[in-house]
Design a protein around this motif. Structure first.
Motif, PDB file in Angstrom:
ATOM      1  N   LEU A 140       0.834  -1.205   0.000  1.00 54.28           N
ATOM      2  CA  LEU A 140       0.000   0.000   0.000  1.00 54.28           C
ATOM      3  C   LEU A 140       0.872   1.261   0.000  1.00 54.28           C
ATOM      4  O   LEU A 140       0.652   2.186  -0.790  1.00 54.28           O
ATOM      5  CB  LEU A 140      -0.925  -0.025   1.212  1.00 54.28           C
ATOM      6  CG  LEU A 140      -1.946   1.121   1.356  1.00 54.28           C
ATOM      7  CD1 LEU A 140      -3.136   0.645   2.184  1.00 54.28           C
ATOM      8  CD2 LEU A 140      -1.333   2.354   2.034  1.00 54.28           C
ATOM      9  N   LEU A 141       1.855   1.288   0.868  1.00 54.32           N
ATOM     10  CA  LEU A 141       2.711   2.468   0.992  1.00 54.32           C
ATOM     11  C   LEU A 141       3.558   2.689  -0.258  1.00 54.32           C
ATOM     12  O   LEU A 141       3.769   3.837  -0.684  1.00 54.32           O
ATOM     13  CB  LEU A 141       3.618   2.330   2.218  1.00 54.32           C
ATOM     14  CG  LEU A 141       2.906   2.351   3.573  1.00 54.32           C
ATOM     15  CD1 LEU A 141       3.892   2.028   4.684  1.00 54.32           C
ATOM     16  CD2 LEU A 141       2.253   3.702   3.823  1.00 54.32           C
ATOM     17  N   LEU A 142       4.040   1.613  -0.853  1.00 58.87           N
ATOM     18  CA  LEU A 142       4.889   1.744  -2.044  1.00 58.87           C
ATOM     19  C   LEU A 142       4.087   2.227  -3.246  1.00 58.87           C
ATOM     20  O   LEU A 142       4.600   2.982  -4.075  1.00 58.87           O
ATOM     21  CB  LEU A 142       5.564   0.412  -2.352  1.00 58.87           C
ATOM     22  CG  LEU A 142       6.626  -0.031  -1.339  1.00 58.87           C
ATOM     23  CD1 LEU A 142       7.151  -1.410  -1.680  1.00 58.87           C
ATOM     24  CD2 LEU A 142       7.775   0.981  -1.283  1.00 58.87           C
ATOM     25  N   VAL A 143       2.842   1.799  -3.355  1.00 64.03           N
ATOM     26  CA  VAL A 143       1.988   2.304  -4.425  1.00 64.03           C
ATOM     27  C   VAL A 143       1.808   3.815  -4.264  1.00 64.03           C
ATOM     28  O   VAL A 143       1.923   4.582  -5.229  1.00 64.03           O
ATOM     29  CB  VAL A 143       0.624   1.598  -4.423  1.00 64.03           C
ATOM     30  CG1 VAL A 143      -0.335   2.280  -5.401  1.00 64.03           C
ATOM     31  CG2 VAL A 143       0.780   0.129  -4.798  1.00 64.03           C
ATOM     32  N   CYS A 144       1.547   4.246  -3.038  1.00 64.98           N
ATOM     33  CA  CYS A 144       1.388   5.687  -2.784  1.00 64.98           C
ATOM     34  C   CYS A 144       2.698   6.437  -3.039  1.00 64.98           C
ATOM     35  O   CYS A 144       2.693   7.532  -3.622  1.00 64.98           O
ATOM     36  CB  CYS A 144       0.933   5.913  -1.348  1.00 64.98           C
ATOM     37  SG  CYS A 144      -0.732   5.296  -0.994  1.00 64.98           S
ATOM     38  N   ALA A 145       3.810   5.854  -2.619  1.00 64.05           N
ATOM     39  CA  ALA A 145       5.110   6.504  -2.808  1.00 64.05           C
ATOM     40  C   ALA A 145       5.421   6.702  -4.283  1.00 64.05           C
ATOM     41  O   ALA A 145       5.991   7.734  -4.681  1.00 64.05           O
ATOM     42  CB  ALA A 145       6.202   5.677  -2.142  1.00 64.05           C
ATOM     43  N   SER A 146       5.047   5.745  -5.111  1.00 65.06           N
ATOM     44  CA  SER A 146       5.345   5.855  -6.544  1.00 65.06           C
ATOM     45  C   SER A 146       4.589   7.010  -7.189  1.00 65.06           C
ATOM     46  O   SER A 146       5.011   7.528  -8.228  1.00 65.06           O
ATOM     47  CB  SER A 146       5.017   4.542  -7.254  1.00 65.06           C
ATOM     48  OG  SER A 146       3.633   4.268  -7.238  1.00 65.06           O
ATOM     49  N   ARG A 147       3.491   7.432  -6.609  1.00 68.42           N
ATOM     50  CA  ARG A 147       2.746   8.584  -7.137  1.00 68.42           C
ATOM     51  C   ARG A 147       3.313   9.898  -6.619  1.00 68.42           C
ATOM     52  O   ARG A 147       3.058  10.960  -7.204  1.00 68.42           O
ATOM     53  CB  ARG A 147       1.268   8.478  -6.774  1.00 68.42           C
ATOM     54  CG  ARG A 147       0.446   7.637  -7.728  1.00 68.42           C
ATOM     55  CD  ARG A 147       0.895   6.208  -7.831  1.00 68.42           C
ATOM     56  NE  ARG A 147       0.062   5.426  -8.745  1.00 68.42           N
ATOM     57  CZ  ARG A 147       0.293   4.147  -9.035  1.00 68.42           C
ATOM     58  NH1 ARG A 147       1.320   3.496  -8.494  1.00 68.42           N
ATOM     59  NH2 ARG A 147      -0.484   3.510  -9.888  1.00 68.42           N
ATOM     60  N   ALA A 148       4.066   9.844  -5.553  1.00 68.71           N
ATOM     61  CA  ALA A 148       4.673  11.063  -5.028  1.00 68.71           C
ATOM     62  C   ALA A 148       5.710  11.643  -5.987  1.00 68.71           C
ATOM     63  O   ALA A 148       6.019  12.839  -5.931  1.00 68.71           O
ATOM     64  CB  ALA A 148       5.310  10.792  -3.665  1.00 68.71           C
ATOM     65  N   VAL A 149       6.250  10.819  -6.893  1.00 68.65           N
ATOM     66  CA  VAL A 149       7.276  11.311  -7.821  1.00 68.65           C
ATOM     67  C   VAL A 149       6.705  12.270  -8.847  1.00 68.65           C
ATOM     68  O   VAL A 149       7.468  12.936  -9.569  1.00 68.65           O
ATOM     69  CB  VAL A 149       7.983  10.140  -8.545  1.00 68.65           C
ATOM     70  CG1 VAL A 149       8.626   9.187  -7.551  1.00 68.65           C
ATOM     71  CG2 VAL A 149       7.025   9.397  -9.466  1.00 68.65           C
ATOM     72  N   LEU A 150       5.391  12.377  -8.938  1.00 62.87           N
ATOM     73  CA  LEU A 150       4.787  13.270  -9.932  1.00 62.87           C
ATOM     74  C   LEU A 150       5.174  14.728  -9.706  1.00 62.87           C
ATOM     75  O   LEU A 150       5.188  15.518 -10.648  1.00 62.87           O
ATOM     76  CB  LEU A 150       3.266  13.116  -9.917  1.00 62.87           C
ATOM     77  CG  LEU A 150       2.744  11.782 -10.469  1.00 62.87           C
ATOM     78  CD1 LEU A 150       1.243  11.668 -10.245  1.00 62.87           C
ATOM     79  CD2 LEU A 150       3.075  11.643 -11.944  1.00 62.87           C
ATOM     80  N   VAL A 151       5.502  15.089  -8.465  1.00 65.97           N
ATOM     81  CA  VAL A 151       5.922  16.477  -8.216  1.00 65.97           C
ATOM     82  C   VAL A 151       7.248  16.770  -8.909  1.00 65.97           C
ATOM     83  O   VAL A 151       7.528  17.924  -9.264  1.00 65.97           O
ATOM     84  CB  VAL A 151       6.038  16.770  -6.705  1.00 65.97           C
ATOM     85  CG1 VAL A 151       4.696  16.599  -6.009  1.00 65.97           C
ATOM     86  CG2 VAL A 151       7.111  15.918  -6.041  1.00 65.97           C
ATOM     87  N   LEU A 152       8.064  15.739  -9.111  1.00 63.23           N
ATOM     88  CA  LEU A 152       9.343  15.933  -9.800  1.00 63.23           C
ATOM     89  C   LEU A 152       9.140  16.077 -11.307  1.00 63.23           C
ATOM     90  O   LEU A 152       9.913  16.762 -11.979  1.00 63.23           O
ATOM     91  CB  LEU A 152      10.272  14.750  -9.512  1.00 63.23           C
ATOM     92  CG  LEU A 152      10.592  14.486  -8.039  1.00 63.23           C
ATOM     93  CD1 LEU A 152      11.432  13.230  -7.887  1.00 63.23           C
ATOM     94  CD2 LEU A 152      11.299  15.686  -7.426  1.00 63.23           C
ATOM     95  N   VAL A 153       8.109  15.434 -11.827  1.00 61.28           N
ATOM     96  CA  VAL A 153       7.811  15.525 -13.257  1.00 61.28           C
ATOM     97  C   VAL A 153       7.194  16.874 -13.596  1.00 61.28           C
ATOM     98  O   VAL A 153       7.480  17.451 -14.659  1.00 61.28           O
ATOM     99  CB  VAL A 153       6.857  14.392 -13.687  1.00 61.28           C
ATOM    100  CG1 VAL A 153       6.589  14.454 -15.186  1.00 61.28           C
ATOM    101  CG2 VAL A 153       7.413  13.032 -13.311  1.00 61.28           C
ATOM    102  N   CYS A 154       6.364  17.387 -12.701  1.00 63.74           N
ATOM    103  CA  CYS A 154       5.568  18.585 -12.987  1.00 63.74           C
ATOM    104  C   CYS A 154       6.076  19.822 -12.261  1.00 63.74           C
ATOM    105  O   CYS A 154       5.327  20.791 -12.072  1.00 63.74           O
ATOM    106  CB  CYS A 154       4.105  18.328 -12.615  1.00 63.74           C
ATOM    107  SG  CYS A 154       3.385  16.909 -13.454  1.00 63.74           S
ATOM    108  N   ARG A 155       7.314  19.822 -11.855  1.00 64.27           N
ATOM    109  CA  ARG A 155       7.842  20.954 -11.111  1.00 64.27           C
ATOM    110  C   ARG A 155       8.021  22.181 -12.002  1.00 64.27           C
ATOM    111  O   ARG A 155       8.093  22.067 -13.235  1.00 64.27           O
ATOM    112  CB  ARG A 155       9.175  20.584 -10.459  1.00 64.27           C
ATOM    113  CG  ARG A 155      10.308  20.355 -11.424  1.00 64.27           C
ATOM    114  CD  ARG A 155      11.537  19.803 -10.711  1.00 64.27           C
ATOM    115  NE  ARG A 155      12.698  19.748 -11.583  1.00 64.27           N
ATOM    116  CZ  ARG A 155      12.951  18.760 -12.427  1.00 64.27           C
ATOM    117  NH1 ARG A 155      12.111  17.738 -12.521  1.00 64.27           N
ATOM    118  NH2 ARG A 155      14.039  18.780 -13.181  1.00 64.27           N
ATOM    119  N   VAL A 156       8.061  23.337 -11.371  1.00 63.11           N
ATOM    120  CA  VAL A 156       8.252  24.598 -12.089  1.00 63.11           C
ATOM    121  C   VAL A 156       9.547  24.541 -12.892  1.00 63.11           C
ATOM    122  O   VAL A 156      10.583  24.091 -12.399  1.00 63.11           O
ATOM    123  CB  VAL A 156       8.288  25.772 -11.095  1.00 63.11           C
ATOM    124  CG1 VAL A 156       8.756  27.039 -11.793  1.00 63.11           C
ATOM    125  CG2 VAL A 156       6.920  25.994 -10.478  1.00 63.11           C
ATOM    126  N   GLY A 157       9.491  24.993 -14.133  1.00 61.84           N
ATOM    127  CA  GLY A 157      10.669  24.984 -14.999  1.00 61.84           C
ATOM    128  C   GLY A 157      10.651  23.867 -16.021  1.00 61.84           C
ATOM    129  O   GLY A 157      11.425  23.897 -16.985  1.00 61.84           O
TER     130      GLY A 157
END
Length: 253
Positions: A140-157
């Motif tokens: 459960l936690l790893l599935v959620c963690a894998s979605r946390a990386v979206l902030v790195l894809v969509c960051r400013v710049g």
């Protein structure tokens, strides 16, 4: 914030949500809330682990069931993004040609190989994960963690690869605070997941850091090749991060 959660749920799962206007501010918050929005799908994956353990199913069968549930719970859109991204990278050095290949949506040889490799790593990692008594929680936690990386894809710049589609809505929408929040969530969830399966805390930290590195390299490469990121790149990042987290945590088993 509720609109952002609805938007994230619509992007990341099959859970029906009310339509929301995707403003840059709402989109940025939605990416930060990715780990929360995917909780229903993650909980279902954890339930599958529990049932598989009760039924004493072989580890490979249990792993395949989890991967199947995650694909169903997300309409396989992240897997589709992975295949399209790799096909685009392998199609041509010409940006327009690569984007056209990605837009078509059919899976070519390179995309097929990418699916086999990444899904194979996920299944192998899930099968080798030392479940102990906390296996369901770890998944459960790893599935959620894998979605946390979206902030790195969509960051400013980070620009959008094309003027339409999901990338146009979310690219560059996450500010420094959102990136910091998402990164801390990624690392924290990975550490707790590792502890749940009786791994040392630092191994979870290493898993989270490596997942972030993989995603950053992917974003850098796709930005150079496509001119930015798209919804397909987001899906590829999620699947690559999930595979990385599982492989690292299972490596010490």
């Amino acid at each position: 914030m509720l609109d952002a959660l609805r938007l994230a749920g619509g992007f990341l799962s099959v859970v029906p949500v009310r339509p929301v206007e995707a403003t840059p501010r709402t989109a940025g918050r939605a990416m930060v809330l990715g780990p929360v929005a995917v909780l229903p799908v993650a909980a279902l994956a954890g339930l599958v682990v529990l049932l598989a353990q009760l039924a004493v199913l072989p580890p490979a069968v249990r792993a395949l069931l989890v991967v199947g549930v995650l694909a169903l719970g997300t309409r396989a859109m992240h897997l589709d993004g992975l295949a399209d991204t790799v096909d685009g990278l392998g199609a041509s050095w010409d940006r327009a040609r690569a984007l056209e290949v990605m837009r078509r949506g059919d899976v070519g040889p390179m995309g097929a190989v990418a699916l086999v490799v990444v899904l194979g790593l996920q299944v192998a990692g899930l099968a080798a994960l030392p479940y102990a008594s906390g296996g369901a929680l770890a998944v459960l936690l790893l599935v959620c963690a894998s979605r946390a990386v979206l902030v790195l894809v969509c960051r400013v710049g980070v620009p959008a690869a094309r003027p339409d589609g999901l990338g146009r809505v979310v690219a560059g929408s996450v500010g420094p605070l959102g990136v910091a929040t998402g990164t801390l969530l990624l690392l924290g969830l990975a550490v707790v997941a590792g502890l749940a399966v009786r791994q040392p805390w630092w191994l979870g930290l290493v898993a989270g850091v490596l997942a972030a590195v993989v995603v950053l390299v992917l974003v850098r490469h796709t930005t150079r090749r496509f001119g930015g990121v798209s919804g397909d790149v987001m899906g590829a990042a999620v699947e690559a991060a999930f595979a990385t987290l599982l492989v690292v945590l299972a490596a010490a088993a």
